[in-house]
Design an enzyme around this catalytic site. Structure first.
Site, short mmCIF file in Angstrom:
data_model
loop_
_atom_site.label_atom_id
_atom_site.label_comp_id
_atom_site.label_asym_id
_atom_site.label_seq_id
_atom_site.Cartn_x
_atom_site.Cartn_y
_atom_site.Cartn_z
CD GLU A 186 -3.05 0.93 1.93
OE1 GLU A 186 -3.38 2.27 2.83
OE2 GLU A 186 -2.57 0.05 2.99
CG ASP B 74 -3.35 8.66 7.57
OD1 ASP B 74 -3.20 7.49 7.44
OD2 ASP B 74 -2.63 9.31 6.81
#
Length: 258
Positions: A52, A63
């Site tokens: 990824e 995040d």
């Protein structure tokens, strides 16, 4: 390499092995994007299932601090979506790449142009964490005649009927979000997490991979037991940035037998 991401991951699953997908931030390297191929080949040599690759964004709502800081370092190195696309065109790898991007960079670039420009690269999947399922039509028409799969993220707090709706017609794999909140919160799992993962696995016809907070050997064993594999981000990003040894952890993840 199998033509599609689904075929690649199904082959690993059929061999009785756990699927392992590390996350890296494009441009988070002392060489900036010039170091991306080096990192991809390092992981490829360790036998990972797919990789990824994150596109940095200034407001990464999903995040945690490790990946957010990696994105800021990448932006400081001058990483842009355009530069990343041009870099990906030059990278030769047998490992399928999955792009993780927020919708804004994709929108600014142009979804149709983005997909066209990646057509002859190793990119086989696309994750857009802030794109609601109801707005997937902003992207899906441009992917229709490509080998790039739009990967659904499914929260394990979601009811079974909604889960079925989210994964209907999905390709590549299903990204099962193990925790509520941002990436990197290791161990902050629901008591009934395994039950919900098993339930999702039963209704899915493509591999189910567990991510968000996965960082230990115990996590690898737990989530490989109730899903088809794991995605590890913050632990990998931190180790690569700080020069910490990560090979043994990756080898253990890659070698996991069902």
């Amino acid at each position: 390499m199998p033509k599609t991401l689904t075929e690649k991951l199904n082959a690993i699953k059929a061999a009785g092995k756990g699927i392992f997908v590390p996350y890296i931030m494009a441009g988070d390297h002392e060489k900036g994007l010039d170091g991306l191929a080096e990192t991809i080949h390092f992981l490829e040599d360790l036998g990972v299932s797919a990789i990824e690759v994150g596109i940095p964004f200034s407001d990464p709502v999903a995040d945690g601090p490790v990946i957010e800081e990696a994105g800021l370092r990448s932006l400081a190195h001058g990483t842009s979506t355009q530069a990343l696309v041009e870099t990906l065109k030059t990278i030769e790898t047998e490992i399928p790449l999955v792009i993780m991007t927020y919708f804004n960079p994709l929108f600014q670039y142009g979804v149709e142009n983005f997909v066209k420009d990646l057509a002859d690269t190793a990119v086989k999947g696309l994750i857009i964490p802030d794109l609601p399922h109801e707005h997937a039509n902003f992207v899906e028409p441009f992917l229709a005649n490509t080998d790039i799969a739009l990967i659904p993220l499914v929260s394990l707090t979601t009811g079974i009927e909604r889960q079925k709706e989210l994964i209907e017609g999905a390709e590549g794999f299903i990204y099962a979000v193990a925790i509520n909140g941002v990436t990197g919160k290791s161990g902050n799992y629901r008591a009934d997490l395994d039950k919900h993962l098993a339930q999702l696995h039963q209704v899915a016809d493509i591999p189910v991979l567990t991510g968000f907070g996965v960082s230990s050997q115990a996590d690898l064993e737990r989530f490989n037991a109730v899903s088809d594999g794991v995605i590890v981000g913050s632990k990998i990003v931190k180790a690569l940035h700080q020069g910490e040894p990560i090979q043994d952890f990756i080898k253990q993840a890659v070698a996991y037998q069902k």
